[in-house]
Scaffold this motif. Structure first.
Motif, mmCIF file in Angstrom:
data_model
loop_
_atom_site.group_PDB
_atom_site.id
_atom_site.type_symbol
_atom_site.label_atom_id
_atom_site.label_comp_id
_atom_site.label_asym_id
_atom_site.label_seq_id
_atom_site.Cartn_x
_atom_site.Cartn_y
_atom_site.Cartn_z
ATOM 1 N N ALA A 113 64.973 61.167 65.755
ATOM 2 C CA ALA A 113 63.682 61.621 64.477
ATOM 3 C C ALA A 113 65.110 62.196 63.891
ATOM 4 C CB ALA A 113 62.674 62.503 64.400
ATOM 5 N N PHE A 114 65.688 63.549 64.717
ATOM 6 C CA PHE A 114 66.165 63.707 63.622
ATOM 7 C C PHE A 114 68.219 63.017 63.960
ATOM 8 C CE2 PHE A 114 64.428 67.967 65.847
ATOM 9 C CZ PHE A 114 63.999 68.503 64.844
ATOM 10 N N TYR A 115 68.454 62.195 64.162
ATOM 11 C CA TYR A 115 69.274 61.576 64.573
ATOM 12 C C TYR A 115 69.562 60.493 62.984
ATOM 13 C CZ TYR A 115 70.965 63.641 68.409
ATOM 14 O OH TYR A 115 70.652 64.309 69.238
ATOM 15 N N VAL A 116 68.450 59.725 63.045
ATOM 16 C CA VAL A 116 68.126 58.576 62.232
ATOM 17 C C VAL A 116 68.879 58.417 61.053
ATOM 18 C CG1 VAL A 116 65.942 58.603 61.581
ATOM 19 C CG2 VAL A 116 66.762 56.255 62.814
ATOM 20 N N PRO A 117 68.590 59.892 60.671
ATOM 21 C CA PRO A 117 69.416 59.742 58.745
ATOM 22 C C PRO A 117 70.353 59.310 59.063
ATOM 23 C CG PRO A 117 67.861 60.564 59.084
ATOM 24 C CD PRO A 117 68.284 61.017 60.119
ATOM 25 N N TYR A 118 70.918 60.191 60.127
ATOM 26 C CA TYR A 118 72.688 60.066 59.997
ATOM 27 C C TYR A 118 73.480 58.951 59.766
ATOM 28 C CZ TYR A 118 77.271 60.843 62.176
ATOM 29 O OH TYR A 118 78.738 60.753 61.909
ATOM 30 N N VAL A 119 72.897 58.300 60.865
ATOM 31 C CA VAL A 119 73.033 56.431 61.171
ATOM 32 C C VAL A 119 72.718 55.450 60.610
ATOM 33 C CG1 VAL A 119 72.910 57.139 63.698
ATOM 34 C CG2 VAL A 119 71.395 55.621 62.938
ATOM 35 N N PHE A 148 73.488 57.466 73.001
ATOM 36 C CA PHE A 148 74.190 58.577 71.411
ATOM 37 C C PHE A 148 74.456 60.139 72.147
ATOM 38 C CE2 PHE A 148 74.588 59.727 67.205
ATOM 39 C CZ PHE A 148 74.999 58.018 67.066
ATOM 40 N N VAL A 149 74.538 60.781 73.380
ATOM 41 C CA VAL A 149 74.015 61.914 73.618
ATOM 42 C C VAL A 149 75.373 63.152 73.774
ATOM 43 C CG1 VAL A 149 72.720 61.311 75.559
ATOM 44 C CG2 VAL A 149 75.034 61.169 75.996
ATOM 45 N N SER A 150 74.608 64.012 73.886
ATOM 46 C CA SER A 150 76.032 64.787 73.522
ATOM 47 C C SER A 150 77.232 64.987 74.511
ATOM 48 C CB SER A 150 75.567 66.064 73.624
ATOM 49 O OG SER A 150 74.408 66.679 74.733
ATOM 50 N N SER A 151 77.008 64.192 75.675
ATOM 51 C CA SER A 151 78.058 64.486 76.647
ATOM 52 C C SER A 151 78.805 63.911 76.435
ATOM 53 C CB SER A 151 77.098 64.583 77.899
ATOM 54 O OG SER A 151 76.527 63.379 78.270
ATOM 55 N N ASP A 152 78.795 62.902 76.292
ATOM 56 C CA ASP A 152 79.751 62.023 75.707
ATOM 57 C C ASP A 152 80.389 62.326 75.008
ATOM 58 O OD1 ASP A 152 78.429 59.953 77.277
ATOM 59 O OD2 ASP A 152 78.246 58.434 76.880
ATOM 60 N N LEU A 153 79.803 62.406 73.550
ATOM 61 C CA LEU A 153 80.594 63.118 72.221
ATOM 62 C C LEU A 153 81.186 64.218 72.497
ATOM 63 C CD1 LEU A 153 77.661 61.584 69.658
ATOM 64 C CD2 LEU A 153 80.278 61.132 69.818
ATOM 65 N N PHE A 170 71.009 51.893 67.066
ATOM 66 C CA PHE A 170 71.312 53.050 67.187
ATOM 67 C C PHE A 170 69.564 53.697 68.324
ATOM 68 C CE2 PHE A 170 68.550 57.077 66.725
ATOM 69 C CZ PHE A 170 69.752 57.903 67.468
ATOM 70 N N ILE A 171 68.283 52.922 67.949
ATOM 71 C CA ILE A 171 66.890 53.126 68.624
ATOM 72 C C ILE A 171 67.478 52.407 70.290
ATOM 73 C CG2 ILE A 171 64.301 52.909 68.977
ATOM 74 C CD1 ILE A 171 64.661 53.635 65.745
ATOM 75 N N ALA A 172 68.237 51.288 70.277
ATOM 76 C CA ALA A 172 68.146 50.758 71.496
ATOM 77 C C ALA A 172 68.787 51.262 72.082
ATOM 78 C CB ALA A 172 68.483 49.023 71.544
ATOM 79 N N PHE A 173 69.667 51.823 71.770
ATOM 80 C CA PHE A 173 70.716 52.646 72.552
ATOM 81 C C PHE A 173 70.934 54.134 72.420
ATOM 82 C CE2 PHE A 173 72.551 48.244 72.011
ATOM 83 C CZ PHE A 173 72.627 47.502 73.164
ATOM 84 N N GLN A 174 70.044 54.630 72.408
ATOM 85 C CA GLN A 174 70.082 56.513 71.437
ATOM 86 C C GLN A 174 70.148 57.305 73.071
ATOM 87 O OE1 GLN A 174 67.339 58.123 73.011
ATOM 88 N NE2 GLN A 174 65.926 57.044 73.726
ATOM 89 N N ARG A 234 61.848 64.272 73.989
ATOM 90 C CA ARG A 234 63.329 64.869 73.987
ATOM 91 C C ARG A 234 63.651 63.458 73.178
ATOM 92 N NH1 ARG A 234 66.812 68.277 76.288
ATOM 93 N NH2 ARG A 234 68.320 67.038 75.929
ATOM 94 N N ALA A 235 63.375 61.410 73.433
ATOM 95 C CA ALA A 235 64.006 60.560 72.975
ATOM 96 C C ALA A 235 62.988 60.615 71.705
ATOM 97 C CB ALA A 235 63.419 59.275 74.031
ATOM 98 N N PHE A 236 62.287 60.529 71.152
ATOM 99 C CA PHE A 236 61.971 60.706 70.086
ATOM 100 C C PHE A 236 61.938 61.603 69.124
ATOM 101 C CE2 PHE A 236 58.730 62.932 67.791
ATOM 102 C CZ PHE A 236 58.326 61.914 66.738
ATOM 103 N N LEU A 237 62.591 63.072 69.166
ATOM 104 C CA LEU A 237 62.663 63.701 68.981
ATOM 105 C C LEU A 237 64.716 63.589 68.398
ATOM 106 C CD1 LEU A 237 61.566 67.064 70.292
ATOM 107 C CD2 LEU A 237 60.495 66.159 68.206
#
Lengths: 272, 290
Positions: free
Chosen positions: B110-116, A261-266, A254-258, B104-107
């Protein structure tokens, strides 16, 4: 106002991340220290808990099982899901409307209604208990991914397809060499979304696998939490070490490809 | 040729998925409903047994079962805490994230990581945080509840509701962020011209504009709540204390598979889904009403 926004966001982010930090720290402490200063240790960190959980749960074997379960679902979704998404988006054939209605319906049918009949069919009927196939079958093609594939194929310009077909290319060839290269980012988003499903799934593999050597890590760790941990020397240390091993691949990916994982795609997948 | 459509090859390409839907969804769905009207039990492999039609007997058994009553009450407590918390926090954080420029990337992480992350993994750390001698109680000191959170019958379900809010919030923030991209900028501009405060703009522009997303968030949070299993199974040791955190799916598992009454469990499943559909329908009518 702006400052308040950042304070709220960063404070919230730290609260959200704290359990993960605590998971890692707890997995490295030889004895649990639940005082406030214990959350910020300065020395005495050890990997003993990882050795401990590995002696009680076959970590490597469980990870391989998780990998095969997840890999099977990814393969089914990428191969058959892309084909179905492409057909739904770009081809006019009999039954297309019905199939699309089913795609929407499936997303609102809760899995728990299917739990008992699927168990009866797959475990009792087909005898697939303690098998990879039995684990994979109910998740074999991720419907949300089919939906995302369809949305992305739909957004491609019509002329592209008309030109390729005019050149005499068959549909599989159009899909493979024209459409797929253009939707590669969507493919990645869908693969990431599909990955976290089976990797994190507990209930179904828990029902299907009774043999310890067939269990994915989520199941073997859960069994350790509910049955064995009471007898261990540092039960929380071992649990947290196992939790780190289970969490690491999904969090790492997830971190590598975050950025994918953006709102526009989803969003385009969700809005319909 | 025309009968099959302009591109009959589409039928071949989508055939594997269609077969999958038929085998994994349509047939089990029908089977579940059938089972709920029959006397169904697990027989020895190969034995041919009768499953006589019993009308509404299974439904009567479910509706008069005290364990089922308690599970539905528990899930109500869960929803009353989880749904407003999820909707409110997700919207506020999405609005703040949408305007944020820095970090933004950090935030996002932080907010999505529990979900994954797997529930089983994060349940481990919540057990550690919320047990009697855990960090939460050491921070609270004399204010720590007794008995502790997960073994206290009044606090077990609320703790699970907060856990699930934390775990799922990232996904709902994502849904709201997508919806916020579609709010016309002019609405904010004209509100600013009218001299509306930020708070007023949030209530009179943002909240109404994302109403369809709110309907979706509420329905999905509801389905998540109705599906609750892993948390009561692991966090509170199988729905404890004394069934105070048992969920309907946990009861389905215990009655259907552990105690061998799949017909009872199937009827419970049908009722649960009907309940979700009814609440979802009411919610839709309420939220989409002008």
């Amino acid at each position: 106002m702006k400052a308040v926004r950042y304070v709220v966001l960063f404070a919230g982010a730290l609260i959200f991340l704290f359990p993960f930090y605590y998971m890692l720290i707890g997995s490295l402490q030889s004895a649990p220290d639940t005082s406030i200063t214990g959350a910020f240790p300065t020395s005495g960190l050890t990997l003993d808990n990882y050795a401990d959980i590995n002696s009680r749960v076959d970590l490597v074997g469980s990870l391989i099982n998780s990998g095969i379960f997840t890999g099977g679902v990814l393969l089914g979704t990428v191969v058959f899901g892309v084909l179905a998404g492409y057909a739904l988006a770009r081809l006019r054939f009999r039954g297309r409307g019905t199939l699309f209605v089913l795609v929407l319906l499936v997303q609102v049918i809760p899995f728990q209604l299917l739990l008992i009949p699927l168990y009866v069919l797959i475990v009792r009927g087909y005898g697939l208990a303690d098998s990879y196939l039995g684990m994979i079958l109910p998740f074999a093609i991720n419907t949300t991914a089919v939906f995302i594939f369809r949305q992305f194929f739909l957004q491609l310009p019509d002329d592209l397809f008309a030109a390729a077909r005019l050149d005499g290319a068959g549909e599989l060839r159009v899909l493979w060499s024209v459409a797929l290269p253009l939707v590669r980012p969507a493919l990645l988003t869908a693969v990431l979304l599909t990955f976290i499903g089976p990797w994190n799934e507990f209930l179904w593999p828990f029902l299907v696998t009774k043999q310890a050597d067939m269990q994915p890590l989520a199941v073997s760790l859960a069994n350790y939490i509910s049955n064995v941990s009471a007898r261990a020397a540092n039960p929380f240390g071992a649990i947290l070490a196992g939790a780190c091993v289970l969490a690491a691949p999904a969090v790492g990916l997830f971190i590598a490809f975050q950025r994918h994982f953006v709102s526009s795609d989803l969003g385009s997948g969700v809005k319909g | 040729m025309r009968v099959l459509g302009r591109h009959p090859v589409g039928m071949i390409l989508s055939a594997p998925y269609a077969v999958y839907l038929a085998v994994i969804f349509a047939y089990p769905l029908g089977f579940a409903v059938w089972m709920s009207f029959h006397d169904y039990f697990f027989a020895a492999p190969g034995a041919i047994v009768d499953h006589p039609f019993v009308g509404l007997d299974n439904y009567r058994a479910v509706l008069t079962d005290p364990g089922v009553h308690q599970a539905f009450q528990n899930i109500l407590i869960f929803l009353v805490i989880n749904v407003p918390l999820t909707t409110g926090l997700a919207l506020v954080l999405a609005v703040a994230l949408n305007r944020a420029v820095h970090g933004r990337a950090f935030l996002r992480v932080a907010f999505y990581v529990p979900y994954v992350t797997a529930s089983v993994a994060v349940v481990g750390v919540w057990l550690f945080l919320f047990n009697s001698g855990g960090l939460v109680n050491s921070v609270l000191g004399p204010l720590a509840p007794d008995p502790s959170w997960l073994i206290n019958e009044h606090l077990a379900m609320p703790t699970i509701a907060v856990f699930v809010t934390w775990k799922q919030l990232g996904f709902f923030i994502l849904l709201y962020l997508a919806a916020l991209q579609n709010v016309p900028k002019e609405l904010y501009e004209s509100a600013a011209v009218d001299g509306a405060s930020a708070w007023h703009r949030f209530w009179s522009v943002t909240v109404p504009a994302v109403r369809p997303a709110t309907a979706l968030v509420v329905i999905l949070a509801l389905i998540t709540g109705a599906n609750l299993f892993t948390e009561p199974y692991l966090l509170t040791g199988g729905g404890g204390p004394n069934g105070a955190s048992a969920s309907p799916v946990l009861v389905m598992y215990q009655r259907g598979l552990q105690q061998g009454e799949p017909d009872f469990a199937a009827a419970l499943g049908v009722l649960l889904v009907l309940g979700v559909l009814i609440v979802a329908y009411i919610n839709r009518r309420l939220i989409e009403r002008d």
